[in-house]
Design a protein around this motif. Structure first.
Motif, PDB file in Angstrom:
ATOM      1  N   SER A 252     -16.884 -27.090 -16.963  1.00  0.00           N
ATOM      2  CA  SER A 252     -16.768 -26.870 -18.399  1.00  0.00           C
ATOM      3  C   SER A 252     -15.321 -26.499 -18.709  1.00  0.00           C
ATOM      4  O   SER A 252     -14.580 -26.035 -17.835  1.00  0.00           O
ATOM      5  CB  SER A 252     -17.714 -25.755 -18.819  1.00  0.00           C
ATOM      6  N   TYR A 253     -14.909 -26.698 -19.956  1.00  0.00           N
ATOM      7  CA  TYR A 253     -13.509 -26.408 -20.303  1.00  0.00           C
ATOM      8  C   TYR A 253     -13.182 -24.937 -20.059  1.00  0.00           C
ATOM      9  O   TYR A 253     -12.056 -24.598 -19.727  1.00  0.00           O
ATOM     10  CB  TYR A 253     -13.213 -26.793 -21.747  1.00  0.00           C
ATOM     11  N   ASP A 254     -14.195 -24.027 -20.181  1.00  0.00           N
ATOM     12  CA  ASP A 254     -13.852 -22.611 -20.029  1.00  0.00           C
ATOM     13  C   ASP A 254     -13.833 -22.159 -18.569  1.00  0.00           C
ATOM     14  O   ASP A 254     -13.660 -20.982 -18.290  1.00  0.00           O
ATOM     15  CB  ASP A 254     -14.716 -21.703 -20.908  1.00  0.00           C
ATOM     16  N   ASP A 255     -13.964 -23.118 -17.648  1.00  0.00           N
ATOM     17  CA  ASP A 255     -13.701 -22.782 -16.252  1.00  0.00           C
ATOM     18  C   ASP A 255     -12.198 -22.658 -16.010  1.00  0.00           C
ATOM     19  O   ASP A 255     -11.770 -22.020 -15.054  1.00  0.00           O
ATOM     20  CB  ASP A 255     -14.258 -23.883 -15.334  1.00  0.00           C
ATOM     21  N   LEU A 256     -11.415 -23.318 -16.847  1.00  0.00           N
ATOM     22  CA  LEU A 256      -9.966 -23.316 -16.665  1.00  0.00           C
ATOM     23  C   LEU A 256      -9.309 -22.550 -17.813  1.00  0.00           C
ATOM     24  O   LEU A 256      -9.430 -22.956 -18.971  1.00  0.00           O
ATOM     25  CB  LEU A 256      -9.444 -24.755 -16.641  1.00  0.00           C
ATOM     26  N   PRO A 257      -8.636 -21.439 -17.545  1.00  0.00           N
ATOM     27  CA  PRO A 257      -8.053 -20.620 -18.619  1.00  0.00           C
ATOM     28  C   PRO A 257      -7.084 -21.410 -19.496  1.00  0.00           C
ATOM     29  O   PRO A 257      -6.975 -21.143 -20.691  1.00  0.00           O
ATOM     30  CB  PRO A 257      -7.306 -19.513 -17.864  1.00  0.00           C
ATOM     31  N   THR A 258      -6.397 -22.390 -18.888  1.00  0.00           N
ATOM     32  CA  THR A 258      -5.441 -23.189 -19.662  1.00  0.00           C
ATOM     33  C   THR A 258      -6.146 -23.974 -20.761  1.00  0.00           C
ATOM     34  O   THR A 258      -5.638 -24.105 -21.873  1.00  0.00           O
ATOM     35  CB  THR A 258      -4.696 -24.149 -18.733  1.00  0.00           C
TER      36      THR A 258
END
Lengths: 197, 197
Positions: free
Chosen positions: B77-83
């Motif tokens: 998911s996108y929120d796995d990566l802080p960037t």
């Protein structure tokens, strides 16, 4: 009779008051634009130094670990990571542009009311700011990854092994963010100097 | 006698010629600034749509793989990566700012010679451009890593497994770069409109 004397005295005082005030205000306006231009030059010199420092720091970032196996020596260099290569190139371009922009900044001091150099500076500064920000933001994303890793993507941090490498890269990123802040300020100054009044 | 008649005729023609020319040029100048302001509004609407699309695309980026083990289901998911989280927040802020800036752009159309709204727009646009570029550049660094990995740092690409995830994220990054380009163009327009002449 006192009233008769008073009224002309008042109006003449008002007339005397306004004439020098207008002259003073136009003088102050010219001085204000000149002051902005001098401030612009000083900030630009600071930005040159900061951007050069960022490029040079990142460009000399490498670390060789003091132990090695029979087949392999552990080494980290900035050009192992494409983002850091981009950072060095981008910051070098920004430094070069800032050096080339110094003459235009000096022209803006000599002729504070000329809009040509101002317009050129504000547009090219914006492009330089974009390049600088892109380099800084991309590098900070990679530095964060090197520091903390990402468990979801199974990327492990490398700063436990390459501590000096990470510290130097972080320093370069901080310098580039300072350069970006100065450029943002330069754009605000140019916008104020471009105003009609 | 013919000379006497010629000379007044010439001067009157010249006098007639200059007066309308000056009037026409001031009219053209007003129209030119108004045209720039209308162009600004149209571009700004385009930037709103692009920035919103970038934020929404990245914000809905997740992928669950169709197979799973007894203990674990593979999901990205996108929120796995802080960037990518930063990307969504930054692009949402840029979109919000662009929507709020629309009234100022309309004021600039109604009063093409007012410098106040222009000055506000150019400064805030520059800040928005910086935020937008930072989000786009950081995300592109991570997308590149997800695509290709980095053998030096021992980070493996995840796009072999999460192909749709990577494609959606890449699309969002492209949209944010387009928004940054439009913002850069808006700043150039504002700088031209701020000129004295």
């Amino acid at each position: 009779m006192s009233a008769r004397v008073d009224i002309p005295a008042d109006t003449s005082a008002a007339a005397k008051g306004t004439a020098p005030l207008i002259a003073a205000s136009t003088h102050v306006k010219g001085g204000y634009k000149k002051g902005l231009a001098i401030f612009d030059l000083v900030l630009r010199l600071g930005a040159v130094v900061t951007a050069l420092a960022a490029a040079a720091t990142m460009g000399t970032t490498d670390q060789t670990l003091p132990f090695f196996t029979q087949f392999f020596q552990f080494q980290a260099s900035y050009d192992d990571l494409p983002t850091f290569q981009f950072f060095v190139i981008a910051m070098a371009i920004v430094s070069g542009y800032l050096v080339l922009s110094l003459p235009f900044s000096i022209v803006a001091i000599i002729r504070p009311h000329a809009t040509g150099p101002r317009l050129l500076l504000i547009i090219l500064d914006t492009v330089a700011l974009t390049l600088n920000t892109a380099a800084a933001a991309a590098a900070v994303a990679i530095v964060d990854l090197a520091q903390n890793g990402n468990s979801s993507a199974n990327w492990l941090g490398i700063c436990q092994q390459f501590g000096d490498f990470c510290q130097k890269a972080s320093g370069a990123v901080v310098a580039s963010f300072i350069a970006a802040g100065v450029l943002l300020f330069l754009i605000v100054i140019s916008a104020l100097a471009l105003r009609k009044r």
